[in-house]
Design an enzyme around this catalytic site. Sequence first.
Site, PDB file in Angstrom:
ATOM      1  N   ASP A   7       0.846  -1.190   0.000  1.00  0.00           N
ATOM      2  CA  ASP A   7       0.000   0.000   0.000  1.00  0.00           C
ATOM      3  C   ASP A   7       0.881   1.239   0.000  1.00  0.00           C
ATOM      4  OD1 ASP A   7      -2.542   1.330   0.081  1.00  0.00           O
ATOM      5  OD2 ASP A   7      -2.117   1.848   2.161  1.00  0.00           O
ATOM      6  N   GLU A   9       0.706   5.736   0.455  1.00  0.00           N
ATOM      7  CA  GLU A   9      -0.018   6.985   0.684  1.00  0.00           C
ATOM      8  C   GLU A   9       0.643   8.041  -0.191  1.00  0.00           C
ATOM      9  OE1 GLU A   9      -2.762   7.239   2.345  1.00  0.00           O
ATOM     10  OE2 GLU A   9      -2.708   5.220   3.220  1.00  0.00           O
ATOM     11  N   HIS A  59      -4.386  10.976   5.471  1.00  0.00           N
ATOM     12  CA  HIS A  59      -3.219  10.290   6.056  1.00  0.00           C
ATOM     13  C   HIS A  59      -2.553  11.054   7.200  1.00  0.00           C
ATOM     14  CE1 HIS A  59      -0.730  13.031   3.728  1.00  0.00           C
ATOM     15  NE2 HIS A  59      -1.207  12.582   2.585  1.00  0.00           N
ATOM     16  N   HIS A 154      -5.757   6.807   7.617  1.00  0.00           N
ATOM     17  CA  HIS A 154      -5.184   5.890   6.641  1.00  0.00           C
ATOM     18  C   HIS A 154      -3.667   5.886   6.819  1.00  0.00           C
ATOM     19  CE1 HIS A 154      -8.586   5.046   3.753  1.00  0.00           C
ATOM     20  NE2 HIS A 154      -9.124   5.897   4.606  1.00  0.00           N
ATOM     21  N   ASP A 159      -2.867  -0.410   6.868  1.00  0.00           N
ATOM     22  CA  ASP A 159      -3.745  -0.846   5.781  1.00  0.00           C
ATOM     23  C   ASP A 159      -3.260  -2.169   5.189  1.00  0.00           C
ATOM     24  OD1 ASP A 159      -5.243   1.371   6.235  1.00  0.00           O
ATOM     25  OD2 ASP A 159      -4.867   2.334   4.307  1.00  0.00           O
TER      26      ASP A 159
END
Length: 246
Positions: A7, A9, A59, A154, A159
């Site tokens: 993942d 950001e 985030h 997030h 995640d």
Amino acid sequence: MRQIILDTETTGLRVEDGNRILEIAAVEMVNRKLSPPDRHLHRYINPGRDSEEGALNVHGLTTSFLADKPKFADIAQEFIEFVRDAELIIHNAPFDVGFLNMELGKLGLGKITDYVSGIIDTLKEAKELFPGKRNNLDALCDRYEVDRSARTLHGALIDCELLSEVYLCMTRGQDSLLMDFVAADDAGSAQEAALGLAKVARGPLRVRAATAAELAEHAAYLDGLDKAVKGSCLWRTLEPKPEAAA
């Protein structure tokens, strides 16, 4: 089988607007078992620009926090070596792949698919399993009863950890088959193990006929469907026609 749950950001949603990756996490899973934390990769990255307001609200990674973090160029080779030859598992893969390809391309390092064996998009798989329903990570955690209470914002690492649990729940039917294969020491013995499964003795298939009451209930249900569609429902067309009397 080595898989990496991945993942990122970013500073914003659109790579076309010059947005960059500011956090990346990659959690290793081997033969459907998560590796210890020291086998995971998690890096904050100085993107060289501010985050868009909407992304920052998601985030919470401020420009000042990221100011002393390495650039993507500084961690690129480490990242490539970590994911090399693995299968990536990503939720909404086109988004992360687009940003990874942009970052790698800026460094003349090609595309992410040049280094990995394949990519699984769990969002695509979830949409096939649950058409018409919400299939973001929060919804899937709720559906599979995965605890997400620690996820206030997030973050790439949390995640990944949540997605790993969701992915195992989504594909739990693969467990027994995989265990049979990984128990073998090499390709030859794996093939023998597979053939051994096929040699298991099975008795004749037992067919249980419907009772008169069950047949009557079925006919009544079809009558209701006929009424609803104002004609003959599909099941009526599939039923064998009675043979004409001689």
